[in-house]
Design a protein around this motif. Structure first.
Motif, PDB file in Angstrom:
ATOM      1  N   VAL A 279       0.605  -1.275   0.287  1.00 34.66           N
ATOM      2  CA  VAL A 279      -0.251   0.106   0.086  1.00 34.66           C
ATOM      3  C   VAL A 279       0.875   1.221   0.151  1.00 34.66           C
ATOM      4  CG1 VAL A 279      -1.733   1.262   0.987  1.00 34.66           C
ATOM      5  CG2 VAL A 279      -1.834  -0.957   1.495  1.00 34.66           C
ATOM      6  N   GLY A 282       0.223   7.310   2.827  1.00 31.13           N
ATOM      7  CA  GLY A 282      -1.293   7.430   3.096  1.00 31.13           C
ATOM      8  C   GLY A 282      -2.354   7.119   2.687  1.00 31.13           C
ATOM      9  N   VAL A 283      -1.560   6.207   1.672  1.00 29.93           N
ATOM     10  CA  VAL A 283      -3.607   5.515   0.676  1.00 29.93           C
ATOM     11  C   VAL A 283      -4.265   4.797   2.512  1.00 29.93           C
ATOM     12  CG1 VAL A 283      -4.539   4.212  -0.197  1.00 29.93           C
ATOM     13  CG2 VAL A 283      -2.592   5.386  -0.796  1.00 29.93           C
ATOM     14  N   GLN A 284      -5.758   4.773   2.689  1.00 30.63           N
ATOM     15  CA  GLN A 284      -6.437   4.281   3.023  1.00 30.63           C
ATOM     16  C   GLN A 284      -6.830   2.750   2.990  1.00 30.63           C
ATOM     17  OE1 GLN A 284      -6.246   5.906   6.213  1.00 30.63           O
ATOM     18  NE2 GLN A 284      -5.467   7.525   5.082  1.00 30.63           N
ATOM     19  N   PHE A 285      -7.170   1.860   3.743  1.00 33.41           N
ATOM     20  CA  PHE A 285      -7.825   0.782   3.707  1.00 33.41           C
ATOM     21  C   PHE A 285      -9.201   0.896   3.385  1.00 33.41           C
ATOM     22  CE2 PHE A 285      -4.639  -1.609   5.674  1.00 33.41           C
ATOM     23  CZ  PHE A 285      -3.850  -2.572   4.796  1.00 33.41           C
ATOM     24  N   SER A 286      -9.493   0.599   2.523  1.00 31.46           N
ATOM     25  CA  SER A 286     -11.319   0.405   2.192  1.00 31.46           C
ATOM     26  C   SER A 286     -12.287  -0.270   3.994  1.00 31.46           C
ATOM     27  CB  SER A 286     -11.384  -0.120   0.982  1.00 31.46           C
ATOM     28  OG  SER A 286     -11.603  -1.856   0.384  1.00 31.46           O
ATOM     29  N   LEU A 287     -11.240  -0.615   3.880  1.00 31.12           N
ATOM     30  CA  LEU A 287     -11.718  -1.602   5.167  1.00 31.12           C
ATOM     31  C   LEU A 287     -13.134  -0.434   6.270  1.00 31.12           C
ATOM     32  CD1 LEU A 287      -8.872  -3.164   7.343  1.00 31.12           C
ATOM     33  CD2 LEU A 287     -10.845  -4.708   6.114  1.00 31.12           C
ATOM     34  N   PRO A 293      -9.422  -7.104   9.429  1.00 29.82           N
ATOM     35  CA  PRO A 293      -9.202  -7.373   7.714  1.00 29.82           C
ATOM     36  C   PRO A 293      -9.456  -8.910   7.839  1.00 29.82           C
ATOM     37  CG  PRO A 293      -7.173  -5.953   9.329  1.00 29.82           C
ATOM     38  CD  PRO A 293      -8.048  -6.252  10.299  1.00 29.82           C
TER      39      PRO A 293
END
Lengths: 358, 358
Positions: A279, A282-287, A293
């Protein structure tokens, strides 16, 4: 089980040699150019099945399928029958310059073995046959009945597998299925996969006109099919909530409290997950907020846009496009019905399209 | 002008023959494989310029540009100088089976001439030179000064045109520019194009991770770059209103009441527009309510997604994609500044991306 473990220790080199024999065969199923090697790897699996003590070993097929290697041991009447699954075909060797050793030669490095297909899925064949042999060659019998099937087209979607099961139904009838083509959660930590997500894929195509029209002449007037598809697919966006498809979660089997606790006890943290998935900073998870997870990737459905095309970047010209398409792939979980999910998704994506595009 | 018109009538066959000579040269500029033919068509234009009576005829270039044919007549001191533009390169012949006659042979059918490039833009060369010749060969002079430039790379974006104008600034200096590469609103109705939309294009790229990950393993967890791009582009959707980009219409020059009346007087109705654009049954136009099609396509800006790629339909596999891209092309109108429009659009598309993708 002492005798079996000792036998395994004593025959470790022999088993590794057998895995090496399998890895050496370039049984690539994705390019259609290695049929001879796929035949050879099926034959090699049969040979190793016989060596381990399996009976009625044979090459089975369904239609024009790649060869399936099959063997069984049914000397435990009254005991359950365990069905073992693996596959002997492999992916092609891409990025050959990044391999640290010959992909077709099983090579030991730091206590681990490397080679194309060594993990996916030829290792499973050796492990299953090793376990079987350790019983048959020491106590002369297995505690259960075993039917072992090693297919030859897993890497190209197992498209004959359904028909194969129908055709060989009686012979394959079993009580338990063990799929040996899954992953370990961490190196050195044996894992049992007890739940897998299925898949439903939709091909979404949008059309507004019969031909592309110069954007200077039609821009702002002719419905833009590429933009319309963006609007349609953007409806799937769940941010960090639930997928907005009506009825989608109705049948999803709930996690038990025990499962939840078990998931949280497993190794892994935000840092290792981010690193493993590559990843960007700065990119977030879409959870969904509060969802672990493992719960998401093992037990909750997901929707992914796995392909999208509207003209191509290279062939772009100043035109309002009359057509655009995408493939939306949906991961489904226990108790979800693929047919119903397909219908829910289709309804959701086709309702009220921008500018009434088709 | 009686003498000139009579001359034109008498020399009609000769002019058609000259157009035929131009059409016969396969001056395709899009594939890079017809350089010799492009040189030949530039030479042929020069030959015809000399025939018409233009002076100082020459092949001009800028950098490694395709050849520009240039000629002038400056025998009217004190009178304005009119700059005539056309191009001698053509598009390739696609769908060759749909041509009703040889594309490289100018062929008359029902009173009209057909051939690759006959309308775009070789016909313009013949028309301009015919008008010039009709004066120079009858009264021996033109009512204005003329500078005529026929370029050779219009079909591939005129990428050297800006530098060419800089380089040959003095020689090309003129009072009026007439671009003869526009359209008639209807067959048989001569049209003057007095306003053209410009273009600003943006390459939009979204990235969430360094590699694709199997959707069974990351679906719902790893930010889906393809879906994120859909969400971003869907923000452009204007339905039947205005484009939602802040400040976008601020500089757009208003139509005068006279222009509005004139637009509405032109031929064309919903049925003919739908037929001409090949709009599918039931699909709506994307025009703002109350805006006339001519106002939209001639005097209002528009945004079009001219290309989009995320994996490909053919190469699709079950992966959450880490990257997706698109080209957004923006038509701009009088008084809009391309630099400012580019900035407005960039800001609009990059603000608050889903899951903070890059």
């Amino acid at each position: 089980m002492q005798a079996q473990l000792e036998w395994l220790k004593a025959h470790d080199g022999e088993l590794v040699g057998q895995l090496g024999d399998l890895v050496a065969i370039q049984s690539i199923s994705t390019d259609g150019e290695h049929q001879r090697e796929i035949d050879r790897s099926a034959d090699e699996v049969c040979k190793q099945m016989r060596w381990a003590g399996l009976e009625n070993v044979a090459i089975l097929k369904s239609g024009d399928s790649n060869p399936y290697a099959y063997g069984e041991w049914l000397g435990a009447p009254g005991k359950p029958t365990v069905f073992l699954y693996a596959h002997h075909d492999v992916q092609p060797v891409n990025f050959v310059q990044d391999w640290q050793s010959d992909p077709w030669k099983l090579t030991e490095r730091d206590g681990r073995f490397y080679g194309r297909g060594a993990a996916d899925d030829k290792g499973a064949i050796t492990v299953q046959l090793g376990a079987i042999a350790s019983y048959l060659k020491t106590v002369g019998k297995l505690p259960v009945n075993v039917k072992m099937l090693v297919e030859g087209e897993e890497e190209v979607g197992s498209k004959n597998l359904g028909a194969f099961f129908q055709e060989h139904k009686e012979r394959l009838q079993s009580d338990i299925i063990v799929v040996c083509d899954t992953e370990n959660i961490e190196t050195g930590l044996p894992s049992i996969t007890y739940s897998l997500r299925g898949i439903v894929a939709l091909h979404v195509e949008v059309q507004s006109a019969t031909k592309p029209v110069h954007s200077g002449m039609a821009g702002g007037m002719l419905a833009d099919a590429a933009l319309a598809l963006n609007v349609i697919l953007s409806r799937l966006y769940w941010k960090n909530g639930k997928l907005p498809i009506p009825g989608f979660y109705k049948k999803v089997r709930k996690l038990t409290a025990k499962e939840k606790r078990a998931f949280r006890k497993l190794p892994g943290n935000n840092k290792t997950w981010r690193r493993d998935l590559g990843v960007l900073k700065g990119v977030q998870f879409s959870l969904k907020k509060g969802v672990h997870p493992h719960e998401q990737t093992w037990r909750l459905p997901a929707v992914t846009v796995i392909a999208q095309e509207a003209s191509s970047i290279k062939g772009a010209s100043n035109q309002v496009l009359p057509k655009a398409e995408a493939i939306v792939s949906c991961r489904i979980v226990p108790d979800q019905d693929p047919g119903k999910v397909g219908k829910q998704l289709t309804r959701f994506l086709t309702e009220g399209p921008p500018w009434d595009v088709k």
